[in-house]
Design a protein around this motif. Sequence first.
Motif, PDB file in Angstrom:
ATOM      1  N   LYS A   1      18.639  -2.055  -9.338  1.00 45.83           N
ATOM      2  CA  LYS A   1      18.011  -3.035 -10.221  1.00 45.83           C
ATOM      3  C   LYS A   1      18.787  -4.343 -10.109  1.00 45.83           C
TER       4      LYS A   1
ATOM      5  N   ASP B   1      18.863  -7.795 -11.323  1.00 52.61           N
ATOM      6  CA  ASP B   1      18.291  -8.594 -12.389  1.00 52.61           C
ATOM      7  C   ASP B   1      19.396  -9.380 -13.073  1.00 52.61           C
ATOM      8  N   GLU B   2      19.144 -10.632 -13.354  1.00 51.76           N
ATOM      9  CA  GLU B   2      20.128 -11.486 -14.028  1.00 51.76           C
ATOM     10  C   GLU B   2      20.458 -10.968 -15.429  1.00 51.76           C
ATOM     11  N   ASN B   3      19.581 -10.131 -15.996  1.00 52.13           N
ATOM     12  CA  ASN B   3      19.845  -9.557 -17.319  1.00 52.13           C
ATOM     13  C   ASN B   3      20.852  -8.415 -17.282  1.00 52.13           C
TER      14      ASN B   3
END
Length: 79
Positions: A63, A65-67
């Motif tokens: 994954k 993702d910047e989150n």
Amino acid sequence: LQSHEYRSEHWIIAEGIAEVTIDNHISNLNENENIFIPKGSLHRLANKSNNDLIIIEMWYGDKLDENDIKRYEDIYNRK
């Protein structure tokens, strides 16, 4: 100071001198050196010189993702 649950990172120092902390180990890296940051490790990057620091950052994982950032300390007060 932060960690990532889903990704590892690979940093290449393109210009400057980087102080890299991974868990409790501090490394000083020069131009053309690199370091691998394992998934889940606490890490940070600092420029301890008066010159620009330029790095290339590559992400690896299921994954991307910047989150996927858990912050522990942040002098910039980002969320």
